[in-house]
Design an enzyme around this catalytic site. Structure first.
Site, mmCIF file in Angstrom:
data_model
loop_
_atom_site.group_PDB
_atom_site.id
_atom_site.type_symbol
_atom_site.label_atom_id
_atom_site.label_comp_id
_atom_site.label_asym_id
_atom_site.label_seq_id
_atom_site.Cartn_x
_atom_site.Cartn_y
_atom_site.Cartn_z
ATOM 1 N N GLU A 1 -5.195 3.628 6.048
ATOM 2 C CA GLU A 1 -4.863 3.426 4.635
ATOM 3 C C GLU A 1 -5.494 4.535 3.787
ATOM 4 O O GLU A 1 -4.932 4.999 2.800
ATOM 5 C CB GLU A 1 -5.387 2.069 4.161
ATOM 6 C CG GLU A 1 -4.987 1.749 2.734
ATOM 7 C CD GLU A 1 -5.924 0.794 2.026
ATOM 8 O OE1 GLU A 1 -6.813 1.268 1.294
ATOM 9 O OE2 GLU A 1 -5.758 -0.421 2.203
ATOM 10 N N SER B 1 -10.830 -0.949 2.981
ATOM 11 C CA SER B 1 -10.105 -1.069 4.257
ATOM 12 C C SER B 1 -9.721 0.320 4.741
ATOM 13 O O SER B 1 -9.056 1.065 4.009
ATOM 14 C CB SER B 1 -8.831 -1.877 4.085
ATOM 15 O OG SER B 1 -9.122 -3.170 3.636
ATOM 16 N N ARG C 1 0.833 -1.214 0.000
ATOM 17 C CA ARG C 1 0.000 0.000 0.000
ATOM 18 C C ARG C 1 0.867 1.265 0.000
ATOM 19 O O ARG C 1 0.541 2.270 0.617
ATOM 20 C CB ARG C 1 -0.955 0.034 1.204
ATOM 21 C CG ARG C 1 -1.942 -1.117 1.275
ATOM 22 C CD ARG C 1 -2.963 -1.042 0.150
ATOM 23 N NE ARG C 1 -4.050 -1.988 0.315
ATOM 24 C CZ ARG C 1 -4.054 -3.244 -0.143
ATOM 25 N NH1 ARG C 1 -2.996 -3.715 -0.809
ATOM 26 N NH2 ARG C 1 -5.087 -4.031 0.032
HETATM 27 P P1 FAD Z 1 -9.020 8.512 -5.339
HETATM 28 O O1 FAD Z 1 -9.719 8.097 -4.096
HETATM 29 O O2 FAD Z 1 -9.704 9.456 -6.239
HETATM 30 O O3 FAD Z 1 -7.593 9.097 -4.937
HETATM 31 C C1 FAD Z 1 -6.761 8.433 -4.018
HETATM 32 C C2 FAD Z 1 -5.448 9.216 -3.891
HETATM 33 O O4 FAD Z 1 -4.727 9.150 -5.118
HETATM 34 C C3 FAD Z 1 -5.650 10.719 -3.634
HETATM 35 O O5 FAD Z 1 -4.577 11.151 -2.842
HETATM 36 C C4 FAD Z 1 -5.573 11.330 -5.026
HETATM 37 O O6 FAD Z 1 -5.160 12.679 -5.013
HETATM 38 C C5 FAD Z 1 -4.533 10.452 -5.673
HETATM 39 N N1 FAD Z 1 -4.720 10.305 -7.128
HETATM 40 C C6 FAD Z 1 -5.782 9.749 -7.747
HETATM 41 N N2 FAD Z 1 -5.584 9.723 -9.070
HETATM 42 C C7 FAD Z 1 -4.376 10.291 -9.290
HETATM 43 C C8 FAD Z 1 -3.599 10.557 -10.462
HETATM 44 N N3 FAD Z 1 -4.035 10.227 -11.689
HETATM 45 N N4 FAD Z 1 -2.404 11.155 -10.316
HETATM 46 C C9 FAD Z 1 -1.943 11.491 -9.095
HETATM 47 N N5 FAD Z 1 -2.622 11.262 -7.960
HETATM 48 C C10 FAD Z 1 -3.821 10.663 -8.057
HETATM 49 N N6 FAD Z 1 -7.605 -0.897 -2.513
HETATM 50 C C11 FAD Z 1 -6.753 -1.940 -2.642
HETATM 51 O O7 FAD Z 1 -5.543 -1.751 -2.775
HETATM 52 N N7 FAD Z 1 -7.217 -3.218 -2.616
HETATM 53 C C12 FAD Z 1 -8.509 -3.535 -2.463
HETATM 54 O O8 FAD Z 1 -8.891 -4.699 -2.445
HETATM 55 C C13 FAD Z 1 -9.441 -2.454 -2.331
HETATM 56 N N8 FAD Z 1 -10.757 -2.690 -2.148
HETATM 57 C C14 FAD Z 1 -11.635 -1.656 -1.990
HETATM 58 C C15 FAD Z 1 -12.997 -1.945 -1.830
HETATM 59 C C16 FAD Z 1 -13.912 -0.919 -1.703
HETATM 60 C C17 FAD Z 1 -15.380 -1.271 -1.515
HETATM 61 C C18 FAD Z 1 -13.484 0.434 -1.772
HETATM 62 C C19 FAD Z 1 -14.478 1.538 -1.669
HETATM 63 C C20 FAD Z 1 -12.128 0.732 -1.913
HETATM 64 C C21 FAD Z 1 -11.188 -0.317 -2.034
HETATM 65 N N9 FAD Z 1 -9.811 -0.068 -2.194
HETATM 66 C C22 FAD Z 1 -8.930 -1.129 -2.355
HETATM 67 C C23 FAD Z 1 -9.297 1.314 -2.202
HETATM 68 C C24 FAD Z 1 -9.400 2.010 -3.579
HETATM 69 O O9 FAD Z 1 -10.240 1.305 -4.440
HETATM 70 C C25 FAD Z 1 -8.023 2.129 -4.248
HETATM 71 O O10 FAD Z 1 -7.131 2.817 -3.420
HETATM 72 C C26 FAD Z 1 -8.111 2.853 -5.604
HETATM 73 O O11 FAD Z 1 -6.894 2.731 -6.299
HETATM 74 C C27 FAD Z 1 -8.457 4.324 -5.454
HETATM 75 O O12 FAD Z 1 -8.710 4.842 -6.745
HETATM 76 P P2 FAD Z 1 -9.471 6.206 -6.962
HETATM 77 O O13 FAD Z 1 -9.373 6.520 -8.419
HETATM 78 O O14 FAD Z 1 -10.830 6.116 -6.393
HETATM 79 O O15 FAD Z 1 -8.560 7.190 -6.127
HETATM 80 N N1 EPU Z 2 -10.838 -10.945 9.746
HETATM 81 C C1 EPU Z 2 -11.572 -11.054 10.912
HETATM 82 N N2 EPU Z 2 -12.614 -10.200 11.100
HETATM 83 C C2 EPU Z 2 -12.956 -9.265 10.190
HETATM 84 C C3 EPU Z 2 -12.202 -9.129 9.000
HETATM 85 C C4 EPU Z 2 -11.141 -9.990 8.805
HETATM 86 O O1 EPU Z 2 -11.270 -11.882 11.751
HETATM 87 O O2 EPU Z 2 -13.934 -8.554 10.436
HETATM 88 C C5 EPU Z 2 -9.728 -11.885 9.504
HETATM 89 C C6 EPU Z 2 -10.124 -12.925 8.458
HETATM 90 O O3 EPU Z 2 -10.797 -14.000 9.036
HETATM 91 C C7 EPU Z 2 -8.788 -13.356 7.905
HETATM 92 C C8 EPU Z 2 -7.983 -12.059 7.961
HETATM 93 O O4 EPU Z 2 -8.628 -11.219 8.925
HETATM 94 O O5 EPU Z 2 -8.177 -14.297 8.746
HETATM 95 C C9 EPU Z 2 -7.853 -11.364 6.618
HETATM 96 O O6 EPU Z 2 -9.156 -10.991 6.147
HETATM 97 P P1 EPU Z 2 -9.507 -10.732 4.602
HETATM 98 O O7 EPU Z 2 -9.033 -11.888 3.770
HETATM 99 O O8 EPU Z 2 -10.920 -10.332 4.520
HETATM 100 O O9 EPU Z 2 -8.589 -9.535 4.169
HETATM 101 P P2 EPU Z 2 -8.170 -8.175 4.921
HETATM 102 O O10 EPU Z 2 -6.817 -8.352 5.493
HETATM 103 O O11 EPU Z 2 -9.240 -7.743 5.837
HETATM 104 C C10 EPU Z 2 -6.977 -7.238 2.814
HETATM 105 C C11 EPU Z 2 -6.881 -5.946 2.109
HETATM 106 C C12 EPU Z 2 -8.080 -5.745 1.194
HETATM 107 C C13 EPU Z 2 -8.086 -6.873 0.168
HETATM 108 C C14 EPU Z 2 -8.169 -8.214 0.906
HETATM 109 C C15 EPU Z 2 -8.051 -9.398 -0.018
HETATM 110 C C16 EPU Z 2 -5.576 -4.411 3.442
HETATM 111 C C17 EPU Z 2 -5.598 -3.245 4.356
HETATM 112 N N3 EPU Z 2 -6.766 -4.847 3.031
HETATM 113 O O12 EPU Z 2 -8.107 -7.182 3.660
HETATM 114 O O13 EPU Z 2 -7.942 -4.509 0.517
HETATM 115 O O14 EPU Z 2 -9.173 -6.753 -0.711
HETATM 116 O O15 EPU Z 2 -7.073 -8.295 1.866
HETATM 117 O O16 EPU Z 2 -6.726 -9.503 -0.476
HETATM 118 O O17 EPU Z 2 -4.518 -4.916 3.113
HETATM 119 C C18 EPU Z 2 -8.429 -2.171 0.649
HETATM 120 O O18 EPU Z 2 -7.204 -1.977 0.641
HETATM 121 O O19 EPU Z 2 -9.263 -1.245 0.680
HETATM 122 C C19 EPU Z 2 -8.933 -3.552 0.634
HETATM 123 C C20 EPU Z 2 -10.229 -3.845 0.688
#
Ligand code: FAD
Ligand code: EPU
Length: 335
Positions: free
Chosen positions: A331, A235, A161
């Site tokens: 994050e 997250s 991240r």
């Molecule tokens: P924004 O929220 O618009 O911007 C984020 C940051 O990046 C800001 O600081 C912005 O200024 C900067 N930025 C954006 N675009 C640019 C650009 N073109 N140039 C320079 N700076 C820029 N993240 C994960 O890593 N893994 C996951 O599994 C994951 N799951 C998610 C699930 C949900 C339901 C949600 C809501 C979010 C999740 N995220 C996850 C977080 C998010 O999706 C990512 O961080 C994504 O890359 C953000 O993209 P955005 O375009 O919405 O960025």
């Molecule tokens: N867990 C719990 N309780 C909860 C949530 C999770 O006990 O309420 C435990 C699960 O049982 C498991 C562990 O935590 O043992 C990991 O959980 P999970 O696989 O759901 O993933 P996470 O660590 O909660 C991370 C990323 C997600 C990504 C998933 C899948 C971060 C901060 N988050 O979540 O990214 O989608 O793994 O790879 O690394 C994001 O960055 O926004 C995001 C959603």
């Protein structure tokens, strides 16, 4: 250029704050023009899909929304392709486009919200893959000079991240396009536990990249709230990376604490598990709280302020520190 507009439609938390000035750009000329109109010392926010932001107050500055589109096949060999995507493309649509052409490498990253341009910011990752695994290069506009610079994978210094754009080069570049090296000979990655069991549930024993994508989508939909229905930014905290000795201490009270290998001999803890164990999962305060199915996700049921959500995150950080001796780091980008 629009003035005094609500940012509610532009952030997945659904927080209703205002921006002084707002404009969108769909190429680097329009970006340069918009930056020319920037006042001296005016705060600037480059906006993608707004899915990794918590807006805690009105934005007293200029918001520029990235709408640079494009999908280009740059290079093709017998085994690989390099595809370039405009930073304003929706990430999941880009993943689907690659899947359609049987280009492998992004399937585990299906259904992550946001734009292609933000994907390198925090080296998005899920289900055993991070974009650094398939990243080739990106082109970014340097705000101070107007020059376009190319960044290699090494230049981006990707971590969990993390990238240079989140720290040393924060607010200095606008990412305009990103290129990925994808494979024509898929290496299926189902190492992340839940994928195997989801595929089994689907009755699939020899998965294609399409099956992996569908499994990831199903897992995500089963526990992550859809921002179109419930405000959130995924997250809220990073999973903390801690010394082995701290894991041993926690194990004395909780022998089953989930922990995974991390860089330089450290261990990664599951922040969701810690928050759940501390009793926060599903906790609701008025219109906001901790998601019922995923304790790592803070949610806005409607009408909350960013400040309220931020304060909740501070209480959680304090509680996890006192109960487990672990420091959680946010994050989500706080503005
Ligand atoms: P924004 O929220 O618009 O911007 C984020 C940051 O990046 C800001 O600081 C912005 O200024 C900067 N930025 C954006 N675009 C640019 C650009 N073109 N140039 C320079 N700076 C820029 N993240 C994960 O890593 N893994 C996951 O599994 C994951 N799951 C998610 C699930 C949900 C339901 C949600 C809501 C979010 C999740 N995220 C996850 C977080 C998010 O999706 C990512 O961080 C994504 O890359 C953000 O993209 P955005 O375009 O919405 O960025
Ligand atoms: N867990 C719990 N309780 C909860 C949530 C999770 O006990 O309420 C435990 C699960 O049982 C498991 C562990 O935590 O043992 C990991 O959980 P999970 O696989 O759901 O993933 P996470 O660590 O909660 C991370 C990323 C997600 C990504 C998933 C899948 C971060 C901060 N988050 O979540 O990214 O989608 O793994 O790879 O690394 C994001 O960055 O926004 C995001 C959603």
């Amino acid at each position: 250029m629009q003035s005094n507009i609500s940012l509610k439609p532009y952030n997945t938390f659904g927080i209703n704050v205002k921006a002084n000035r707002f404009s969108a750009f769909s190429n680097t000329n329009e970006l340069a023009e918009a930056l020319n109109l920037r006042k001296a010392n005016e705060p600037l926010l480059i906006l993608g899909g707004g899915s990794n932001l918590l807006l805690t107050k009105d934005f007293e500055g200029l918001v520029l929304k990235n709408e640079i589109l494009g999908f280009n096949l740059i290079e093709e060999t017998e085994t690989d392709v390099i595809v370039e995507a405009g930073a304003g493309e929706v990430w999941h649509q880009f993943v689907l486009k690659c899947l359609e052409q049987n280009f492998a490498g992004l399937e585990n990253l299906s259904l992550i919200p946001g734009s292609v341009g933000a994907s390198p910011m925090q080296n998005i990752g899920a289900y055993g893959v991070e974009i650094k695994d398939v990243f080739e290069y990106l082109d970014a506009y340097e705000i101070s000079t107007g020059e376009i610079k190319r960044f290699s994978k090494e230049d981006c210094a990707f971590g969990y991240r993390e990238s240079v754009f989140k720290n040393i080069y924060k607010d200095q570049y606008v990412i305009c396009k990103v290129a990925f090296r994808l494979s024509k000979n898929p290496k299926i990655n189902t190492s992340y536990g839940a994928i195997e069991s989801e595929l089994k549930k689907m009755g699939i024993s020899d998965p294609t990249i399409h099956d992996v994508s569908n499994a990831v989508i199903a897992i995500r939909q089963s526990k992550l709230p859809d921002p179109a229905v419930l405000g959130n930014a995924g997250s809220f905290f990073k999973n903390p990376v801690v010394p082995e000795s701290l894991v041993e201490t926690i194990k004395q009270s909780y022998p089953d604490v989930p922990n995974y290998p991390a860089e330089s001999g450290k261990r990664k803890l599951a922040a969701g598990w810690l928050i759940e164990k501390a009793g926060w999962k599903g906790k609701t305060i008025d219109t906001f709280g901790v998601h019922k199915l995923q304790a790592l996700v803070l949610v806005n049921y409607g009408g909350s302020t960013g400040k309220q959500v931020y304060e909740l995150s501070s209480q959680i950080i304090e509680d996890i520190q006192s109960k487990f001796g672990v420091t959680l780091e946010r994050e989500v980008n706080i503005l």
